[in-house]
Write an enzyme that holds these catalytic residues in place. Structure first.
Site, PDB file in Angstrom:
ATOM      1  N   CYS A 184      30.603  30.477  19.128  1.00  0.00           N
ATOM      2  CA  CYS A 184      30.826  30.420  20.570  1.00  0.00           C
ATOM      3  C   CYS A 184      31.059  31.831  21.096  1.00  0.00           C
ATOM      4  O   CYS A 184      31.100  32.801  20.334  1.00  0.00           O
ATOM      5  CB  CYS A 184      32.006  29.510  20.920  1.00  0.00           C
ATOM      6  SG  CYS A 184      33.605  30.175  20.441  1.00  0.00           S
ATOM      7  N   CYS A 237      33.656  34.188  19.579  1.00  0.00           N
ATOM      8  CA  CYS A 237      33.294  34.909  18.348  1.00  0.00           C
ATOM      9  C   CYS A 237      32.657  36.252  18.700  1.00  0.00           C
ATOM     10  O   CYS A 237      32.997  37.293  18.120  1.00  0.00           O
ATOM     11  CB  CYS A 237      32.313  34.084  17.516  1.00  0.00           C
ATOM     12  SG  CYS A 237      32.959  32.494  16.967  1.00  0.00           S
ATOM     13  N   ASP A 252       6.368  55.632  46.537  1.00  0.00           N
ATOM     14  CA  ASP A 252       5.594  56.868  46.537  1.00  0.00           C
ATOM     15  C   ASP A 252       4.164  56.484  46.927  1.00  0.00           C
ATOM     16  O   ASP A 252       3.793  55.305  46.850  1.00  0.00           O
ATOM     17  CB  ASP A 252       5.631  57.503  45.147  1.00  0.00           C
ATOM     18  CG  ASP A 252       4.789  58.764  45.076  1.00  0.00           C
ATOM     19  OD1 ASP A 252       4.921  59.599  45.982  1.00  0.00           O
ATOM     20  OD2 ASP A 252       3.991  58.893  44.130  1.00  0.00           O
ATOM     21  N   ASP A 264       5.489  56.797  39.974  1.00  0.00           N
ATOM     22  CA  ASP A 264       4.677  56.841  38.754  1.00  0.00           C
ATOM     23  C   ASP A 264       5.477  57.272  37.534  1.00  0.00           C
ATOM     24  O   ASP A 264       4.948  57.333  36.429  1.00  0.00           O
ATOM     25  CB  ASP A 264       3.454  57.748  38.944  1.00  0.00           C
ATOM     26  CG  ASP A 264       3.837  59.200  39.243  1.00  0.00           C
ATOM     27  OD1 ASP A 264       5.029  59.537  39.094  1.00  0.00           O
ATOM     28  OD2 ASP A 264       2.958  59.985  39.622  1.00  0.00           O
ATOM     29  N   ASP A 322       8.026  61.697  40.060  1.00  0.00           N
ATOM     30  CA  ASP A 322       9.051  60.996  40.835  1.00  0.00           C
ATOM     31  C   ASP A 322      10.360  60.851  40.061  1.00  0.00           C
ATOM     32  O   ASP A 322      11.259  60.123  40.499  1.00  0.00           O
ATOM     33  CB  ASP A 322       8.556  59.590  41.218  1.00  0.00           C
ATOM     34  CG  ASP A 322       7.360  59.649  42.148  1.00  0.00           C
ATOM     35  OD1 ASP A 322       7.422  60.410  43.120  1.00  0.00           O
ATOM     36  OD2 ASP A 322       6.369  58.955  41.885  1.00  0.00           O
TER      37      ASP A 322
END
Length: 727
Positions: free
Chosen positions: A14, A17, A423, A621, A625
């Site tokens: 669970c 843990c 862009d 790209d 950028d």
């Protein structure tokens, strides 16, 4: 030096843990970051290799009672073991369920064999379930208590042990007495374990299905490659390929690894990376991606990347990293899980006391039954699975669509974005100019293009390449220039088949005493619409012009419109001139445009918007950028499938289509909606079920059924995302 390692962890039952492993490792010297995922059964640990190593980390995990290994193969035996235990438990439980028919007035018509009511017969059926089939729960509970924590196993062991031991006490103190009318709780223990095992088996099956996307990617890797050595072909394992090797790809074969095409022409199916069904044409000079399929044609390819550097391996790694990471919304579930079990044990004790002293005449058995039901009905598992299951499924679904989320947290961050900045070049446009209009004056169009292309053939300028490509596509033969001179920034001069050809800007032709005044109106009109005009003079007279334009991607306008419908504000920023910028923006449906912006200024613009409270996503790209992508709340890079390691981007659209941005937003919204549904169900279930059980509305065995299926419901709800529609 920081090292990042992923470990396979077995034995987690669970969320408590997973939280326990995280907390212990975070306290360890040299450990920088820990992420443990219950859904994938993996732990991602970043550590200082000078202070701690893999073996020491594994030992620390194992001291908590779990098994850890560097072998990341999925454990195929888990489902099989769970199924075997469930079947055995169900066979032993069936007679106990049958015997329950005698407990209720509305089931008295059902015949029950006398032997099934015998306490010792029931004890004999329940004992192997409690000690053998339920062994894993006892081990998990012991490991948790030894670590001074509590998990779901503690609740299960406390409740079933109390029921079993009390029934055992009644069985052996009633020897010689008639057993009719004796109230035992063996069936509660058996049914609880049986349905918990069924729930875990269904959960394991569902988890396995969520991992299909990654498994399929692994299976796509070709096993062999046809290597060309000394003009002979040799079949070698892909693992033996090295950079520089030359291999042949025949029709129908998968490309063994990333490479550069040297010879040949082929149609390549790249759908596993880009999600696009149409094949892509490849020839000399083009790059190809390993694991893509050669549908037709023949290629001679030079190896450029092998092993962990290939696009396929990077995709798998990126998706797995995203699935291991946690979204911020998961903090709520983690905080609740940390205190959940102790609170439930306290509530169970209060329930026992209330029923024993107030609701019954000190009926120990009935009071114990209510407390057992409270311990069983509470389910921290559903809370623990709510977020990671959704992230696991959506990450896989995104990969199928050619979208990579670097981390799960970006799924949450993206849906909060209200402003999207694009862009221009290579993002909204194809990033390369094409000839869109040809005007010849005093020359036939074909002859005009022959002379222009002959002059441009020697030029290295990108626009020259666009002109040559256009002429070739028209099927026109191109002569060779006998003389050539380039004037950077202005134009070129060449001699083609004894004709003097000048190609360039109006300023260049005017400087060479060519009258262009009568055509300047058209030149300026084209420039105002964002196009580029190249004038041509042949033998000292203006012979015409070519109009070139960077083409807007076909999906740019519909994608921008869909983003607007999602409530996003759209901007475009570019370093290009205002005329071109406004023209492209108009074609893409964008009103707000910033032109002539340098890369560093893009980042400043984004920070300015953020200061006004905007949540900004930058779409570019991933190369020039980079500053803007890193400054934004979310950086989205449009790639080509082969380049998927753009560090500045948080999300990568591998196929480079603008619609991938829309799909990313859609997936983000679907994921967060699904996570909130899961969390609501988990919290609602516990909020309603626990008080109802305290008041005695649910028997322990029924509580076990409800608890098991609460987790399964969360998993099944998450699985719906595998077939989500993008619109």
């Amino acid at each position: 030096m920081t090292t990042v390692q992923i470990y396979q962890v077995k034995g987690m039952t669970c969320a408590a843990c997973a939280n326990r492993i995280e907390k212990r490792l975070k306290k360890t010297d040299g450990v920088i970051e820990v992420q443990v995922n219950l859904t994938t059964n993996k732990a991602r640990v970043a550590y200082d290799g000078a202070q701690i190593n893999d073996q020491e980390i594994i030992e620390k995990i194992e001291r908590l009672g779990f098994q850890a290994t560097l072998n990341l193969e999925e454990p195929h035996s888990e489902k099989t073991i769970l199924l075997q235990r469930f079947i055995l438990s169900a066979i032993l439980t069936l007679p106990l369920l049958w015997a329950m028919a005698s407990h209720f007035s509305f089931t008295q018509f059902i015949w029950v064999p006398e032997m099934f009511l015998n306490p010792f017969f029931q004890f004999g059926l329940a004992l192997p379930i409690q000690l053998f089939i339920g062994q894993s729960f006892y081990i998990g509970a012991w490991n948790a208590l030894r670590s001074k924590t509590a998990n779901m196993d503690v609740l299960v062991v406390l409740s079933t042990s109390a029921a079993f031991l009390y029934s055992h006490y009644l069985t052996f103190t009633s020897i010689g007495l008639p057993f009719h009318g004796l109230t035992l709780y063996y069936e509660s223990c058996a049914v609880i374990f049986t349905f918990l095992l069924l729930g875990k088996y269904l959960e394991a099956m569902a988890k396995d299905r969520t991992r299909n996307a990654i498994r399929q990617l692994h299976q796509l890797q070709p096993k062999v490659a046809n290597i060309l050595r000394n003009q002979d072909l040799y079949e070698v394992p892909v693992e033996e390929l090295v950079v520089g090797d030359i291999f042949i790809v025949k029709p129908g074969e998968r490309i063994p690894t990333d490479g550069l095409v040297l010879e040949g022409h082929a149609s390549i199916d790249q759908s596993i990376f880009t999600g696009e069904s149409l094949p892509v044409e490849k020839w000399s000079g083009h790059t190809v991606i390993g694991a893509t399929v050669n549908q037709s044609g023949w290629l001679k390819v030079q190896t450029t990347k092998v092993g962990n550097d290939t696009a396929l391996t990077q995709v798998i790694k990126t998706v797995e990293e995203a699935q291991l990471s946690k979204a911020p919304i998961q903090r709520l579930a983690d905080e609740i899980t940390d205190v959940f079990v102790p609170i439930i044990i306290t509530i169970a004790l209060i329930t026992f006391a209330a029923w024993y002293y107030f609701f019954t005449a000190q009926a120990f058995g009935e009071s114990l039954e209510k407390a057992i039901a409270v311990l069983i009905i509470a389910c921290p598992c559903a809370l623990g699975l709510a977020t990671p299951m959704s992230i696991l499924v959506v990450s896989g679904r995104a990969a199928q669509l050619g979208i990579l989320f670097k981390q799960g947290k970006y799924l949450e961050t993206l849906q909060k974005v209200d402003t999207v900045i694009f862009d221009k070049t290579g993002t909204l446009t194809l990033g390369k100019h094409e000839v869109v209009e040809v005007e010849a004056r005093g020359w036939g169009k074909e002859r005009f293009l022959q002379l222009v292309a002959g002059a441009e053939m020697t030029s290295e300028h990108p626009l020259a390449a666009a002109v040559v490509a256009y002429v070739k596509n028209q099927g026109i033969s191109i002569p060779t220039a006998s003389a050539f001179q380039s004037y950077p920034g202005y134009g070129i001069q060449a001699t083609v088949e004894r004709h003097s050809v000048l190609i360039g800007s109006p300023k260049f032709l005017v400087g060479n005493h060519i009258d262009v005044s009568f055509i300047m109106g058209k030149v300026e009109a084209h420039a105002a619409s964002g196009k580029m005009v190249t004038l041509v003079s042949i033998d000292t007279k203006l012979a015409g012009y070519l109009v070139l334009s960077d083409i807007v991607k076909v999906d740019a306008l519909p994608s921008v419109q869909r983003l607007k419908r999602l409530g996003k504000e759209i901007l475009m920023i570019t370093g290009d001139n205002p005329f071109t910028a406004r023209s492209i923006a108009r074609q893409a449906g964008i009103e707000r445009v910033y032109a002539g912006i340098l890369p560093s200024q893009k980042a400043e613009l984004i920070r300015g918007l953020q200061e006004k409270g905007k949540k900004v996503a930058m779409v570019g790209d991933g190369v020039n950028d980079a500053p803007a992508l890193m400054a934004s709340n979310i950086g989205i890079a449009l790639g080509t499938g082969a380049d998927i390691s753009k560090d500045s981007a948080d999300i990568l659209i591998m196929h480079g289509d603008v619609k991938g941005v829309v799909h990313a937003f859609t997936l983000s919204q679907q994921a967060m909606k699904n996570i909130k549904q899961n969390l609501f169900w988990a919290l609602f279930y516990n909020t309603i079920a626990i008080p109802a059980t305290m008041l005695g509305f649910l028997e322990p065995w029924l509580a076990g059924v409800a608890m098991a299926f609460s987790s399964v419901s969360v998993v099944l709800n998450s699985l719906r995302l595998r077939s989500s529609k993008m619109g």
